[in-house]
Design a protein around this motif. Structure first.
Motif, PDB file in Angstrom:
ATOM      1  N   GLU A   1       0.849  -1.189   0.000  1.00 29.57           N
ATOM      2  CA  GLU A   1       0.000   0.000   0.000  1.00 29.57           C
ATOM      3  C   GLU A   1       0.891   1.248   0.000  1.00 29.57           C
ATOM      4  OE1 GLU A   1      -3.930   0.029   2.268  1.00 29.57           O
ATOM      5  OE2 GLU A   1      -2.653   1.259   3.562  1.00 29.57           O
ATOM      6  N   THR A   2       0.848   2.011  -1.071  1.00 28.82           N
ATOM      7  CA  THR A   2       1.621   3.249  -1.140  1.00 28.82           C
ATOM      8  C   THR A   2       1.349   4.098   0.099  1.00 28.82           C
ATOM      9  OG1 THR A   2       1.500   3.219  -3.543  1.00 28.82           O
ATOM     10  CG2 THR A   2       2.061   5.309  -2.509  1.00 28.82           C
ATOM     11  N   THR A   3       2.429   4.598   0.727  1.00 26.88           N
ATOM     12  CA  THR A   3       2.286   5.237   2.028  1.00 26.88           C
ATOM     13  C   THR A   3       3.138   6.498   2.091  1.00 26.88           C
ATOM     14  OG1 THR A   3       1.946   3.057   3.051  1.00 26.88           O
ATOM     15  CG2 THR A   3       2.479   4.887   4.520  1.00 26.88           C
ATOM     16  N   GLU A   4       2.489   7.647   2.113  1.00 27.41           N
ATOM     17  CA  GLU A   4       3.196   8.898   2.360  1.00 27.41           C
ATOM     18  C   GLU A   4       3.242   9.129   3.870  1.00 27.41           C
ATOM     19  OE1 GLU A   4       2.473  12.353  -0.247  1.00 27.41           O
ATOM     20  OE2 GLU A   4       0.933  11.080  -1.193  1.00 27.41           O
ATOM     21  N   LEU A   5       4.422   9.471   4.363  1.00 25.83           N
ATOM     22  CA  LEU A   5       4.632   9.686   5.793  1.00 25.83           C
ATOM     23  C   LEU A   5       4.427  11.162   6.097  1.00 25.83           C
ATOM     24  CD1 LEU A   5       7.865   7.525   6.108  1.00 25.83           C
ATOM     25  CD2 LEU A   5       5.493   6.802   6.459  1.00 25.83           C
ATOM     26  N   VAL A   6       3.486  11.470   6.993  1.00 31.60           N
ATOM     27  CA  VAL A   6       3.077  12.846   7.232  1.00 31.60           C
ATOM     28  C   VAL A   6       3.629  13.390   8.547  1.00 31.60           C
ATOM     29  CG1 VAL A   6       1.092  14.386   7.498  1.00 31.60           C
ATOM     30  CG2 VAL A   6       1.003  12.489   5.846  1.00 31.60           C
ATOM     31  N   ALA A   7       3.487  12.653   9.652  1.00 24.44           N
ATOM     32  CA  ALA A   7       3.941  13.163  10.950  1.00 24.44           C
ATOM     33  C   ALA A   7       4.181  12.008  11.905  1.00 24.44           C
ATOM     34  CB  ALA A   7       2.920  14.132  11.542  1.00 24.44           C
ATOM     35  N   LEU A   8       5.158  12.171  12.799  1.00 18.77           N
ATOM     36  CA  LEU A   8       5.496  11.190  13.825  1.00 18.77           C
ATOM     37  C   LEU A   8       5.416  11.875  15.182  1.00 18.77           C
ATOM     38  CD1 LEU A   8       6.652   8.370  14.673  1.00 18.77           C
ATOM     39  CD2 LEU A   8       8.929   9.422  14.447  1.00 18.77           C
ATOM     40  N   ARG A   9       4.605  11.304  16.084  1.00 17.15           N
ATOM     41  CA  ARG A   9       4.441  11.866  17.422  1.00 17.15           C
ATOM     42  C   ARG A   9       4.694  10.782  18.466  1.00 17.15           C
ATOM     43  NH1 ARG A   9       0.230  13.637  14.401  1.00 17.15           N
ATOM     44  NH2 ARG A   9      -1.128  12.013  15.255  1.00 17.15           N
ATOM     45  N   THR A  10       5.349  11.158  19.563  1.00 20.70           N
ATOM     46  CA  THR A  10       5.629  10.238  20.659  1.00 20.70           C
ATOM     47  C   THR A  10       5.508  10.981  21.993  1.00 20.70           C
ATOM     48  OG1 THR A  10       7.993  10.735  20.479  1.00 20.70           O
ATOM     49  CG2 THR A  10       7.193   8.797  19.301  1.00 20.70           C
ATOM     50  N   ASP A  11       5.381  10.229  23.082  1.00 17.33           N
ATOM     51  CA  ASP A  11       5.310  10.852  24.404  1.00 17.33           C
ATOM     52  C   ASP A  11       6.667  10.877  25.108  1.00 17.33           C
ATOM     53  OD1 ASP A  11       5.526   8.158  24.955  1.00 17.33           O
ATOM     54  OD2 ASP A  11       3.809   8.071  26.329  1.00 17.33           O
ATOM     55  N   ALA A  12       7.742  10.666  24.357  1.00 15.59           N
ATOM     56  CA  ALA A  12       9.106  10.790  24.864  1.00 15.59           C
ATOM     57  C   ALA A  12      10.003  11.066  23.658  1.00 15.59           C
ATOM     58  CB  ALA A  12       9.545   9.521  25.589  1.00 15.59           C
ATOM     59  N   PRO A  13      11.148  11.694  23.878  1.00 18.07           N
ATOM     60  CA  PRO A  13      12.036  12.001  22.754  1.00 18.07           C
ATOM     61  C   PRO A  13      12.492  10.733  22.028  1.00 18.07           C
ATOM     62  CG  PRO A  13      12.688  13.215  24.723  1.00 18.07           C
ATOM     63  CD  PRO A  13      11.660  12.218  25.154  1.00 18.07           C
ATOM     64  N   VAL A  14      12.815  10.920  20.754  1.00 17.15           N
ATOM     65  CA  VAL A  14      13.319   9.807  19.954  1.00 17.15           C
ATOM     66  C   VAL A  14      14.662  10.206  19.364  1.00 17.15           C
ATOM     67  CG1 VAL A  14      10.955   9.141  19.358  1.00 17.15           C
ATOM     68  CG2 VAL A  14      12.306  10.491  17.743  1.00 17.15           C
ATOM     69  N   GLU A  15      15.449   9.195  19.004  1.00 25.44           N
ATOM     70  CA  GLU A  15      16.722   9.411  18.343  1.00 25.44           C
ATOM     71  C   GLU A  15      16.907   8.342  17.284  1.00 25.44           C
ATOM     72  OE1 GLU A  15      19.954   7.310  21.175  1.00 25.44           O
ATOM     73  OE2 GLU A  15      18.820   8.936  22.156  1.00 25.44           O
ATOM     74  N   PRO A  16      17.681   8.656  16.249  1.00 24.11           N
ATOM     75  CA  PRO A  16      17.941   7.629  15.226  1.00 24.11           C
ATOM     76  C   PRO A  16      18.747   6.480  15.821  1.00 24.11           C
ATOM     77  CG  PRO A  16      18.539   9.819  14.443  1.00 24.11           C
ATOM     78  CD  PRO A  16      18.300   9.934  15.917  1.00 24.11           C
ATOM     79  N   VAL A  17      18.632   5.326  15.203  1.00 27.62           N
ATOM     80  CA  VAL A  17      19.408   4.154  15.606  1.00 27.62           C
ATOM     81  C   VAL A  17      20.566   3.995  14.633  1.00 27.62           C
ATOM     82  CG1 VAL A  17      19.365   1.658  15.953  1.00 27.62           C
ATOM     83  CG2 VAL A  17      17.388   3.048  16.604  1.00 27.62           C
ATOM     84  N   VAL A  18      21.771   3.901  15.176  1.00 24.89           N
ATOM     85  CA  VAL A  18      22.926   3.655  14.317  1.00 24.89           C
ATOM     86  C   VAL A  18      22.736   2.303  13.661  1.00 24.89           C
ATOM     87  CG1 VAL A  18      25.429   3.333  14.244  1.00 24.89           C
ATOM     88  CG2 VAL A  18      24.416   5.034  15.783  1.00 24.89           C
ATOM     89  N   ALA A  19      23.015   2.233  12.354  1.00 28.07           N
ATOM     90  CA  ALA A  19      22.804   0.988  11.609  1.00 28.07           C
ATOM     91  C   ALA A  19      23.466  -0.181  12.314  1.00 28.07           C
ATOM     92  CB  ALA A  19      23.355   1.137  10.195  1.00 28.07           C
ATOM     93  N   ALA A  20      22.716  -1.256  12.479  1.00 33.25           N
ATOM     94  CA  ALA A  20      23.234  -2.447  13.138  1.00 33.25           C
ATOM     95  C   ALA A  20      24.394  -3.033  12.341  1.00 33.25           C
ATOM     96  CB  ALA A  20      22.121  -3.493  13.285  1.00 33.25           C
ATOM     97  N   ASP A  21      25.290  -3.667  13.054  1.00 30.76           N
ATOM     98  CA  ASP A  21      26.458  -4.267  12.416  1.00 30.76           C
ATOM     99  C   ASP A  21      26.058  -5.613  11.825  1.00 30.76           C
ATOM    100  OD1 ASP A  21      29.024  -4.604  11.577  1.00 30.76           O
ATOM    101  OD2 ASP A  21      29.794  -5.263  13.521  1.00 30.76           O
ATOM    102  N   ARG A  22      25.186  -5.533  10.828  1.00 33.00           N
ATOM    103  CA  ARG A  22      24.695  -6.749  10.196  1.00 33.00           C
ATOM    104  C   ARG A  22      24.879  -6.640   8.687  1.00 33.00           C
ATOM    105  NH1 ARG A  22      18.695  -7.979  12.202  1.00 33.00           N
ATOM    106  NH2 ARG A  22      18.351  -5.924  11.271  1.00 33.00           N
ATOM    107  N   ALA A  23      24.953  -7.781   8.042  1.00 34.23           N
ATOM    108  CA  ALA A  23      25.072  -7.787   6.588  1.00 34.23           C
ATOM    109  C   ALA A  23      23.820  -7.218   5.954  1.00 34.23           C
ATOM    110  CB  ALA A  23      25.315  -9.219   6.105  1.00 34.23           C
ATOM    111  N   VAL A  24      23.990  -6.420   4.906  1.00 32.90           N
ATOM    112  CA  VAL A  24      22.871  -5.893   4.140  1.00 32.90           C
ATOM    113  C   VAL A  24      22.569  -6.861   3.005  1.00 32.90           C
ATOM    114  CG1 VAL A  24      22.070  -4.026   2.649  1.00 32.90           C
ATOM    115  CG2 VAL A  24      23.397  -3.499   4.711  1.00 32.90           C
ATOM    116  N   TRP A  25      21.338  -7.374   3.013  1.00 29.50           N
ATOM    117  CA  TRP A  25      20.890  -8.313   1.979  1.00 29.50           C
ATOM    118  C   TRP A  25      19.998  -7.554   1.007  1.00 29.50           C
ATOM    119  CZ3 TRP A  25      16.116 -11.830   2.756  1.00 29.50           C
ATOM    120  CH2 TRP A  25      15.881 -12.581   1.593  1.00 29.50           C
ATOM    121  N   LEU A  26      20.452  -7.454  -0.219  1.00 25.50           N
ATOM    122  CA  LEU A  26      19.727  -6.778  -1.299  1.00 25.50           C
ATOM    123  C   LEU A  26      19.064  -7.847  -2.153  1.00 25.50           C
ATOM    124  CD1 LEU A  26      19.221  -4.065  -2.850  1.00 25.50           C
ATOM    125  CD2 LEU A  26      21.350  -4.548  -4.092  1.00 25.50           C
ATOM    126  N   HIS A  27      17.738  -7.819  -2.197  1.00 22.65           N
ATOM    127  CA  HIS A  27      16.998  -8.863  -2.910  1.00 22.65           C
ATOM    128  C   HIS A  27      16.091  -8.254  -3.961  1.00 22.65           C
ATOM    129  CE1 HIS A  27      14.812 -12.516  -3.790  1.00 22.65           C
ATOM    130  NE2 HIS A  27      13.677 -11.884  -3.571  1.00 22.65           N
TER     131      HIS A  27
END
Length: 399
Positions: free
Chosen positions: A150-176
């Motif tokens: 389902e095509t999904t445009e992202l409009v707004a993100l709300r939370t009741d506590a601050p958020v921060e980005p997650v540093v990319a996990a040290d895992r292999a990237v699988w491109l399929h």
């Protein structure tokens, strides 16, 4: 009387997204793409344009202590004339890798498709909200997997506590890359498509370039695979070439070689697994094109049949049987100089016995139970001990 908790809006940026190759800024917010703009500009097919913007494998990833998360989106829902209503797309929330919530978003745009007439009509609709409450209060990693179909445009993100980005996990990237089956057609949620299941079991980070109806050896798709970062690559091809009747064997063989040559320009030694089609009885020995079964449509069911003539295989028309044989031959030929190129017969993921137990509901696409079976088998065969993608996955984790 309950009071609504104070929520903070966090700007949505590409730094919070995984699984998308590009993000477009729209009048409403962000629109994830699974093909870059250069590739989209070279495409003239409405089916692929629709498929690549459906965010299969795309997720919002963040770290937070929030107990409530709200995501405003503008979905585009599909309606097929004469067919049963499609369920709303599913949003799934994972907490530290475990499923913690599922919901849908009402409203949104509507795309009405008449398969018999070959027409489509769009109608605008309102923004809706995916809401996940009752989460634990401690610090945690959250993933919101967007609806795979389902095509999904992202409009707004709300939370009741601050958020921060997650540093990319040290895992292999699988491109399929694959067809609608890889895209997730008829899976029951975005984390339940067979590639998402396989990635979770294999401990790899998925970038899913499965495009419904559109795994057609397009050169711009090959260039996209060439240019995308990856530790592991797999290409599942064949069914769309048969069911669109896109080419004959004379064109198929050099097209496969050219597709692989292009990928190797950017990933000369990356483990590359070629996967042939799963079993699909209507096209095993009967060429395409596939056609909607109008009798089934009249009964309110969506189903397909093979409209080709088996006698034409002698003149080079493709069937799944001939495609598998040629893919195996090509990989064997190239592997003499490319030891990191491998082949997997798709019938090891779904074969004759599976077809008896779990027949394809519309004669083309697997159901949710089959997606799970395919994901488990791919994880074992590809990422498990001795699998063609196992060593590289271990190496990427160590790095």
């Amino acid at each position: 009387m309950s009071t609504r908790p104070q929520l903070t809006t966090t700007p949505l940026t590409e730094h919070l997204l995984r699984g998308a190759l590009e993000v477009e800024r729209t009048a409403h917010g962000l629109l994830p793409h699974r093909l870059p703009a250069r590739a989209r500009a070279q495409n003239t097919d409405g089916q692929l344009a629709m498929a690549e913007v459906q965010p299969s494998g795309v997720r919002i990833v963040l770290r937070t202590r929030a107990t409530l998360v709200e995501l405003d989106t503008l979905p585009t829902k599909r309606v097929y004339v004469g067919a049963p209503p499609r369920p709303d797309g599913v949003y799934e929330l994972l907490v530290d890798g475990r499923l913690a919530g599922r919901t849908c978003v009402s409203g949104g745009n509507t795309l009405t498709i008449d398969m018999a007439a070959g027409t489509a009509e769009s109608r605008p609709g309102p923004v809706g909200t995916a809401r996940f409450g009752g989460l634990s209060a401690g610090m945690k990693d959250i993933e919101i997997w967007l609806p795979h179909n389902e095509t999904t445009e992202l409009v707004a993100l709300r939370t009741d506590a601050p958020v921060e980005p997650v540093v990319a996990a040290d895992r292999a990237v699988w491109l399929h890359h694959g067809s609608s089956i890889s895209h997730g057609s008829d899976a029951d949620g975005p984390t339940s498509t067979w590639p998402a299941l396989a990635a979770a079991l294999g401990g790899v980070d998925l970038v899913n370039l499965g495009f419904a109806g559109s795994a057609l050896l397009d050169p711009f798709t090959a260039r996209t695979l060439r240019d995308a970062p990856a530790d592991l690559i797999s290409v599942k091809t064949g069914i769309n070439l048969v069911n669109t009747d896109a080419m004959r064997m004379r064109a198929f063989t050099p097209a496969v070689h050219g597709f692989l040559d292009t990928i190797r320009e950017g990933h000369p030694v990356t483990p590359l697994l070629i996967v042939s089609p799963i079993l699909c009885p209507i096209h095993e020995t009967t060429p395409g094109p596939s056609a909607p079964d109008h009798r089934a449509l009249s009964e309110g069911r969506l189903s397909f049949s093979a409209a080709g003539d088996p006698a034409e295989t002698a003149a080079g028309k493709l069937t799944l049987s001939t495609v598998r044989g040629e893919l195996a031959r090509i990989v064997e030929q190239r592997a003499a100089e490319d030891p990191n190129l491998h082949y997997l017969d798709g019938r090891e993921l779904y074969g004759e016995a599976d077809s008896v137990e779990l027949p394809l509901p519309d004669a083309l696409h697997p159901d949710a139970a089959t997606h799970r079976r395919m994901g488990e088998r791919f994880a074992r065969l590809a990422f498990g001990p001795g699998g063609p993608l196992a060593v590289a996955a271990d190496r990427a984790v160590r790095l």
